[in-house]
Design a protein around this motif. Structure first.
Motif, PDB file in Angstrom:
ATOM      1  N   UNK A  25      40.404  53.518  50.457  1.00  0.00           N
ATOM      2  CA  UNK A  25      39.872  52.256  49.962  1.00  0.00           C
ATOM      3  C   UNK A  25      38.642  51.820  50.752  1.00  0.00           C
ATOM      4  N   UNK A  26      38.629  52.077  52.040  1.00  0.00           N
ATOM      5  CA  UNK A  26      37.460  51.764  52.851  1.00  0.00           C
ATOM      6  C   UNK A  26      36.254  52.580  52.438  1.00  0.00           C
ATOM      7  N   UNK A  64      44.564  37.358  41.194  1.00  0.00           N
ATOM      8  CA  UNK A  64      45.445  38.525  41.126  1.00  0.00           C
ATOM      9  C   UNK A  64      45.579  39.025  39.700  1.00  0.00           C
ATOM     10  N   UNK A  65      44.460  38.983  38.996  1.00  0.00           N
ATOM     11  CA  UNK A  65      44.374  39.526  37.650  1.00  0.00           C
ATOM     12  C   UNK A  65      42.933  39.925  37.393  1.00  0.00           C
ATOM     13  N   UNK A  66      42.739  40.820  36.424  1.00  0.00           N
ATOM     14  CA  UNK A  66      41.394  41.269  36.092  1.00  0.00           C
ATOM     15  C   UNK A  66      41.377  41.784  34.661  1.00  0.00           C
ATOM     16  N   UNK A  67      40.236  41.631  34.020  1.00  0.00           N
ATOM     17  CA  UNK A  67      40.054  42.186  32.679  1.00  0.00           C
ATOM     18  C   UNK A  67      39.536  43.617  32.815  1.00  0.00           C
ATOM     19  N   UNK A 104      37.251  45.362  35.860  1.00  0.00           N
ATOM     20  CA  UNK A 104      37.667  46.603  36.516  1.00  0.00           C
ATOM     21  C   UNK A 104      36.577  47.668  36.405  1.00  0.00           C
ATOM     22  N   UNK A 105      35.979  47.794  35.222  1.00  0.00           N
ATOM     23  CA  UNK A 105      34.906  48.774  35.027  1.00  0.00           C
ATOM     24  C   UNK A 105      33.736  48.505  35.956  1.00  0.00           C
ATOM     25  N   UNK A 143      42.531  46.752  43.558  1.00  0.00           N
ATOM     26  CA  UNK A 143      41.463  45.880  43.081  1.00  0.00           C
ATOM     27  C   UNK A 143      42.051  44.589  42.512  1.00  0.00           C
ATOM     28  N   UNK A 144      43.084  44.736  41.688  1.00  0.00           N
ATOM     29  CA  UNK A 144      43.715  43.560  41.088  1.00  0.00           C
ATOM     30  C   UNK A 144      44.437  42.747  42.156  1.00  0.00           C
TER      31      UNK A 144
END
Length: 117
Positions: free
Chosen positions: A110-111, A31-34, A38-39, A24-25
């Motif tokens: 992932x699909x 290329x970052x996420x909080x 993510x939730x 996901x990230x």
């Protein structure tokens, strides 16, 4: 693939949540996420996400966490008196994410989740 990459791949194959968080990230815009992103994006509770990212000493070992393996790093930014914490992909994390995308089993998983496609 060297020995350390093989050890990381073996560890990731045992945890669906760590693979999903990493991918996901890896496919996020910067290329970052909080944690909140993510939730919402993964529909997984915060404690499982944090365990996968940092380890919790019980279910997720700290040395097998995404930060512990050097795949993610914690980035903190201060805006208007508030701290914003994001988890950013490292170069090693990008390399491992590329390797994971080539594995048919991981791609199928992932699909199925449709997290970034």
């Amino acid at each position: 693939m060297d020995a350390s990459d093989e050890a990381v791949m073996k560890s990731l194959r045992r945890s669906k949540i760590r693979v999903v968080v990493l991918m996901f990230i890896a496919h996020s815009f910067f290329r970052q996420a909080s944690l909140k992103e993510l939730q919402k994006g993964l529909n997984v509770c915060a404690s499982n996400i944090l365990g996968a990212i940092m380890g919790d000493g019980r279910r997720y070992k700290v040395e097998d966490s995404l930060i512990g393996m050097g795949l993610l790093e914690r980035a903190e930014t201060h805006v208007g008196g508030y701290a914003i914490i994001c988890y950013r992909l490292t170069e090693k994390g990008a390399h491992i994410a590329d390797m994971l995308e080539k594995e048919p089993r991981i791609n199928a998983m992932l699909g199925e989740l449709k997290i970034y496609r």
